[in-house]
Motif scaffolding. Structure first.
Motif, PDB file in Angstrom:
ATOM      1  N   ARG A 226       3.692 -14.391  -8.418  1.00 57.24           N
ATOM      2  CA  ARG A 226       3.510 -13.283  -7.783  1.00 57.24           C
ATOM      3  C   ARG A 226       2.740 -12.704  -7.925  1.00 57.24           C
ATOM      4  N   ASN A 229       0.141 -12.685  -5.286  1.00 55.32           N
ATOM      5  CA  ASN A 229       0.485 -12.044  -4.241  1.00 55.32           C
ATOM      6  C   ASN A 229       0.698 -10.189  -4.692  1.00 55.32           C
ATOM      7  N   LYS A 230       0.639 -10.114  -6.307  1.00 51.15           N
ATOM      8  CA  LYS A 230       0.236  -8.390  -6.159  1.00 51.15           C
ATOM      9  C   LYS A 230      -0.647  -8.289  -6.025  1.00 51.15           C
ATOM     10  N   LYS A 231      -2.144  -8.642  -6.338  1.00 53.04           N
ATOM     11  CA  LYS A 231      -3.151  -8.577  -6.719  1.00 53.04           C
ATOM     12  C   LYS A 231      -3.896  -8.652  -4.792  1.00 53.04           C
ATOM     13  N   LEU A 232      -3.461  -9.317  -4.362  1.00 56.09           N
ATOM     14  CA  LEU A 232      -3.363  -9.388  -2.322  1.00 56.09           C
ATOM     15  C   LEU A 232      -3.374  -8.159  -1.946  1.00 56.09           C
ATOM     16  N   LYS A 233      -1.736  -7.731  -1.734  1.00 58.64           N
ATOM     17  CA  LYS A 233      -1.338  -6.427  -1.394  1.00 58.64           C
ATOM     18  C   LYS A 233      -2.149  -5.368  -2.221  1.00 58.64           C
ATOM     19  N   GLU A 234      -2.550  -4.980  -3.130  1.00 58.95           N
ATOM     20  CA  GLU A 234      -2.868  -3.856  -3.535  1.00 58.95           C
ATOM     21  C   GLU A 234      -4.274  -4.176  -2.736  1.00 58.95           C
ATOM     22  N   LEU A 236      -5.004  -5.588   0.506  1.00 56.01           N
ATOM     23  CA  LEU A 236      -4.376  -4.915   1.344  1.00 56.01           C
ATOM     24  C   LEU A 236      -4.181  -3.430   1.331  1.00 56.01           C
ATOM     25  N   GLU A 237      -3.659  -3.256   0.519  1.00 57.59           N
ATOM     26  CA  GLU A 237      -3.396  -0.918   0.518  1.00 57.59           C
ATOM     27  C   GLU A 237      -4.594  -0.582   0.761  1.00 57.59           C
ATOM     28  N   THR A 240      -7.039  -1.025   4.261  1.00 57.99           N
ATOM     29  CA  THR A 240      -5.667   0.126   5.089  1.00 57.99           C
ATOM     30  C   THR A 240      -6.078   1.227   4.969  1.00 57.99           C
TER      31      THR A 240
END
Length: 304
Positions: A226, A229-234, A236-237, A240
Motif C-alpha cells: 500500500r 502504491n501510494k508513493k507511485l500514485k503521488e 503520477l499525479e 500529470t
C-alpha cells in the motif's frame, strides 16, 4: 490469540483466522480456520468451535502474464476449480457479465459457454492443470442471456503436486470489436492456444508476499505494498499536474509570431487581414489608421 480473546466481547461471536501453521515434516502451510463462540448453558463455560482447512498459495509468473498480454482495464479475474467451477471472482465481473462475485461463485463455466464450445474448454482446463498457460477465445453468457465474446487465459494457480495444479486462475477480457467478428474468424480461433510452460519462481511471482519462507507477516507485506502504491500514485499525479501546467503556459502563444515586430510572448493577438499582430502593434496600427485627431471638431467626431 488477540482475535480469539476479542470474540467473546465483540458481539458477533464469530472467528475467522488465516495463519501459517507448521507441518510435522515439511515446513509451514497456510491454514484457514472459521467458527463461532459456544457457551455451555448452566455451567458458564465458553469455548470456540472451529473448522479448518489448508489453503493453497497463489503463484503467478510475471513473465507468463506479459506473454499473454498483461493487464487491461476491461477484464476480471477468477479462481476456478479443475473442472471449471467459479470459486471466486473479482468485482469487475459485474461490468462484463452483470453478475456479482457472490452470484458467480458456485457456477460452472460450462453453464455459461455455448454447448458447442465445451470440448475446447475441457482441453484448455486440462492443459492448465498440467502446468501450461493456455489462451482460449470463446463466448460467455451474461445475466441478461446475451453471449459476450471474450478471451480467457488459464494459468496454473499454485505449486504443483505430482506435476499438477490444484486450482486454476482465469483472466477473462472482452474481445475488442476490431479483432474480428466473422464466423470464419470465430471458428478458426476456438481451439485453445498454449502460450508458455513458464512456472513462477521465487524471484518471478506476483504473490511473493505470501511466500511461506518470509519472516514477516502477510499483513506487513500488504501494508508495504500500500505504501509503495501510494508513493507511485503521488508521483503520477505530480507528473500529470506538471504536464498540464506546462501545457497551459504554452497553449496561448503556441506557434504565433507578430508579423511586424516578430514578438512571440504577447498576451493578446489580433488579425489584420492575413497578418497576425500582437497587442502593441495592433493598437499602433489602429491609431495610425484612425481619421480621428484631437483637433477634430465635435460634430465630425459624432459623425464618425
Amino acid at each position: 490469540m488477540r482475535e480469539l480473546k476479542e470474540s467473546t466481547s465483540n458481539g458477533s461471536n464469530t472467528v475467522s483466522l488465516v495463519y501459517r501453521i507448521m507441518r510435522k515434516d515439511s515446513g509451514y502451510a497456510w491454514f484457514e480456520a472459521q467458527g463461532k463462540l459456544h457457551s455451555d448453558q448452566g455451567k458458564g463455560r465458553k469455548c470456540i468451535v472451529l473448522v479448518g482447512r489448508s489453503r493453497p498459495v497463489y503463484k503467478l509468473s510475471w513473465e507468463a502474464l506479459q506473454i499473454c498480454g498483461g493487464l487491461s482495464d476491461n477484464e476480471f479475474w477468477a479462481k476456478l476449480s479443475l473442472d471449471g467451477m467459479y470459486l471466486y471472482a473479482t468485482p469487475e465481473c459485474q461490468d462484463l457479465l452483470g453478475s456479482s462475485p457472490d452470484e458467480l461463485a458456485g457456477t460452472s463455466l460450462y453453464q455459461l459457454v455455448r454447448s458447442d464450445r465445451t470440448a475446447a474448454l475441457t482441453k484448455a482446463l486440462h492443459q492448465a492443470r498440467d502446468g501450461t498457460t493456455v489462451k482460449l477465445r470463446h463466448t460467455i453468457q451474461n445475466k441478461k442471456g446475451r453471449y459476450v465474446e471474450v478471451v480467457s487465459v488459464f494459468y496454473p494457480g499454485d505449486t504443483y503436486k505430482n506435476g499438477k495444479a490444484s486450482f486454476i486462475l482465469c483472466q477473462s477480457k472482452e474481445l475488442a470489436s476490431d479483432e474480428g467478428s466473422t464466423d470464419i474468424a470465430i471458428n478458426s480461433s476456438t481451439l485453445p492456444s498454449p502460450q508458455t510452460d513458464h512456472i513462477a519462481t521465487e524471484a518471478d511471482n506476483m504473490f511473493d508476499m505470501l511466500d511461506l519462507t518470509r519472516n514477516t507477516t502477510w499483513q506487513y507485506e500488504l501494508h508495504q505494498l500500500r505504501l509503495v502504491n501510494k508513493k507511485l500514485k503521488e508521483e503520477l499525479e505530480a507528473l500529470t499536474a506538471s504536464r498540464k501546467k506546462k501545457k497551459r503556459k504554452t497553449t496561448p502563444n503556441s506557434g504565433k509570431v507578430c508579423s511586424l515586430c516578430q514578438k512571440k510572448d504577447s498576451s493578446q493577438w489580433h488579425k489584420d487581414g492575413q497578418k497576425t499582430l500582437c497587442n502593441v502593434c495592433s493598437c499602433n496600427t489602429s491609431d495610425a489608421s484612425s481619421p480621428l485627431t484631437l483637433s477634430s471638431p465635435p460634430s465630425q467626431i459624432a459623425a464618425q
